[in-house]
Design a protein around this motif. Structure first.
Motif, PDB file in Angstrom:
ATOM      1  N   THR A   1       0.814  -1.213   0.000  1.00 28.45           N
ATOM      2  CA  THR A   1       0.000   0.000   0.000  1.00 28.45           C
ATOM      3  C   THR A   1       0.848   1.264   0.000  1.00 28.45           C
ATOM      4  O   THR A   1       0.551   2.225  -0.725  1.00 28.45           O
ATOM      5  CB  THR A   1      -0.942   0.021   1.212  1.00 28.45           C
ATOM      6  N   LEU A   2       1.899   1.290   0.802  1.00 29.33           N
ATOM      7  CA  LEU A   2       2.739   2.487   0.895  1.00 29.33           C
ATOM      8  C   LEU A   2       3.884   2.468  -0.114  1.00 29.33           C
ATOM      9  O   LEU A   2       4.157   3.471  -0.777  1.00 29.33           O
ATOM     10  CB  LEU A   2       3.306   2.608   2.307  1.00 29.33           C
ATOM     11  N   GLY A   3       4.547   1.304  -0.216  1.00 29.68           N
ATOM     12  CA  GLY A   3       5.713   1.231  -1.092  1.00 29.68           C
ATOM     13  C   GLY A   3       5.350   1.173  -2.559  1.00 29.68           C
ATOM     14  O   GLY A   3       5.754   2.048  -3.347  1.00 29.68           O
ATOM     15  N   VAL A   4       4.584   0.166  -2.956  1.00 30.18           N
ATOM     16  CA  VAL A   4       4.253  -0.013  -4.369  1.00 30.18           C
ATOM     17  C   VAL A   4       3.202   1.001  -4.819  1.00 30.18           C
ATOM     18  O   VAL A   4       3.443   1.831  -5.709  1.00 30.18           O
ATOM     19  CB  VAL A   4       3.755  -1.451  -4.641  1.00 30.18           C
ATOM     20  N   LEU A   5       2.021   0.960  -4.202  1.00 30.78           N
ATOM     21  CA  LEU A   5       0.930   1.830  -4.630  1.00 30.78           C
ATOM     22  C   LEU A   5       1.190   3.286  -4.263  1.00 30.78           C
ATOM     23  O   LEU A   5       0.909   4.192  -5.056  1.00 30.78           O
ATOM     24  CB  LEU A   5      -0.380   1.349  -4.019  1.00 30.78           C
ATOM     25  N   GLY A   6       1.721   3.521  -3.061  1.00 29.26           N
ATOM     26  CA  GLY A   6       1.979   4.898  -2.641  1.00 29.26           C
ATOM     27  C   GLY A   6       2.951   5.609  -3.567  1.00 29.26           C
ATOM     28  O   GLY A   6       2.688   6.721  -4.034  1.00 29.26           O
ATOM     29  N   ASN A   7       4.088   4.991  -3.852  1.00 29.70           N
ATOM     30  CA  ASN A   7       5.061   5.617  -4.745  1.00 29.70           C
ATOM     31  C   ASN A   7       4.506   5.795  -6.150  1.00 29.70           C
ATOM     32  O   ASN A   7       4.703   6.850  -6.778  1.00 29.70           O
ATOM     33  CB  ASN A   7       6.338   4.779  -4.786  1.00 29.70           C
ATOM     34  N   ALA A   8       3.817   4.769  -6.660  1.00 29.97           N
ATOM     35  CA  ALA A   8       3.270   4.866  -8.008  1.00 29.97           C
ATOM     36  C   ALA A   8       2.252   5.996  -8.110  1.00 29.97           C
ATOM     37  O   ALA A   8       2.236   6.753  -9.094  1.00 29.97           O
ATOM     38  CB  ALA A   8       2.637   3.536  -8.416  1.00 29.97           C
ATOM     39  N   MET A   9       1.425   6.144  -7.098  1.00 24.89           N
ATOM     40  CA  MET A   9       0.385   7.167  -7.153  1.00 24.89           C
ATOM     41  C   MET A   9       0.940   8.561  -6.887  1.00 24.89           C
ATOM     42  O   MET A   9       0.531   9.531  -7.528  1.00 24.89           O
ATOM     43  CB  MET A   9      -0.725   6.806  -6.173  1.00 24.89           C
TER      44      MET A   9
END
Length: 416
Positions: free
Chosen positions: A57-65
């Protein structure tokens, strides 16, 4: 169709560091599964499970978003990002330092208290709103798009606030109803922030890059009102120490509506483009529909639903767009360095379709192994290896795009 104003694009290095970090965090998630003893996919309350969930949620999705917003808002909505490159660098540092502290604290609680990661992450989301919301408020036109993105950003702030409260509870600083607020925190984060933002942005990217139809305004507006109405009701009930009846069913139905609606818009498109991005989204939407089915089936399937949403469905959606943005970043960088009148390689030459198809295949294979691991068909370690390799390939594809752009510059210099 929304017009892209490339002159408003930020320095390519600004969003690129977030997009690359997203793939690196995918590798971290894979490594966590490789090191896991099988407990991460067994119970939603284990430390390994929580660490893995936040790596996504924070690493993959957070950075991408975060990275996509820094690129999308100036180009598509003409929103000025306050303080430019310096603000983005601070945002990147806060997000990734906070995510790392929290994941370590959840996975190895003896090493560090989780409230440090929570406080840093709270600062990251506050800073995100500080540099984006004023420009989003001042921008003219596209009111529905700006409203949807603004709601998603506010949902991100609520998610962060609840997250800080939860880690303070884990640290023993405050006394709270931990399981109850955890569900509300997850709902605001996954549905309000991630899904809400994707629904808003899809009005632009789906017609422009896939040829799919945009959702009817009234239907999408009703979906968003229902979504944030449900989340507000959950929050108010939780603050009163009570569970909102039917919250899981409501969330599952809203997730199912998003997934089936997106698939229907693709099916009904007159000139749907047979490009990797279209299949990335189709597979991701199918995974979200399966997750919604798991949510509606009962609490016993919550881990499977989480894997389908956080590790498979949403990463497929954001990775497809991540590859498109990577190509545009390389092209914009070449245009600014080489100036006008130079025949530049196209966006799709910097990130060829073969690379996108290969990455899609690897991500689907990783998703299949994750489902098999949830069903106890294979060990979680095997799924971790597949996940690590898939996201490592994402790192290579992004680095290859930068290398191709540098190669063009070097060849041009030699020809002078």
């Amino acid at each position: 169709m929304t017009k892209l104003v490339m002159q408003q694009a930020p320095t390519p290095a600004m969003p690129r560091r977030f997009l690359l970090s997203a793939s690196l965090w995918g590798m971290v998630a894979g490594a966590l599964l490789v090191l896991d003893d099988g407990s991460a996919l067994a119970s939603r309350w284990g430390g390994g499970t929580l660490a893995l969930a936040h790596a996504f949620t924070l690493g993959v999705l957070g950075n991408a978003m975060f990275g996509s917003l820094l690129q999308f808002l100036p180009v598509a909505v003409q929103v000025r990002v306050r303080d430019g490159h310096a603000a983005a660098a601070l945002l990147h540092a806060l997000l990734n330092a906070g995510a790392a502290l929290l994941v370590v604290a959840l996975r190895w609680p003896a090493l560090v208290s989780p409230h440090w990661g929570g406080v840093v992450l709270g600062g990251a989301f506050l800073w995100l709103l500080a540099i984006l919301l004023p420009g989003l408020w001042a921008a003219g036109g596209q009111r529905f798009l700006r409203w949807g993105m603004g709601c998603a950003l506010l949902a991100a702030l609520v998610t962060a606030g609840l997250g800080v409260l939860l880690v303070l509870g884990v640290a023993g600083t405050v006394v709270i109803a931990q399981p109850l607020l955890t569900d509300v925190h997850a709902g605001w984060g996954v549905l309000g922030w991630v899904l809400g933002l994707l629904a808003a942005v899809a009005r632009v990217v789906a017609p422009m890059f896939q040829g799919a139809r945009p959702a009817p305004l009234r239907m999408q507006g009703a979906w968003q009102v229902a979504l944030y109405g449900l989340l507000l009701a959950m929050l108010m009930m939780a603050l009163a120490g009570r569970v909102l009846p039917g919250a899981r069913i409501g969330g599952g139905l809203l997730l199912l509506a998003f997934a089936l609606g997106g698939l229907l818009l693709q099916v009904r498109a007159g000139k749907l483009r047979r490009v990797p991005l279209t299949l990335f989204w189709r597979c991701g939407l199918l995974a979200l529909a399966a997750a919604a089915g798991s949510m509606l089936a009962g609490d016993a399937h919550v881990v499977q639903a989480g894997v389908l949403v956080l590790a498979i469905g949403l990463p497929l959606l954001v990775t497809g767009m991540q590859l498109e943005i990577t190509g545009f970043l390389g092209w914009i960088e070449l245009q600014r360095r080489c100036g006008r009148g130079v025949h530049l390689p196209g966006v799709h030459a910097l990130v060829p379709a073969r690379d996108k198809w290969a990455l899609l295949g690897l991500q689907l294979a990783a998703g299949l192994t994750l489902v098999m691991a949830c069903l106890r068909v294979i060990p979680a370690n095997g799924a971790g290896v597949a996940l690590l390799l898939a996201h490592a390939a994402g790192v290579l594809v992004q680095c290859a795009a930068v290398w191709r752009a540098r190669q063009f510059e070097r060849q041009r210099e030699r020809m002078r």
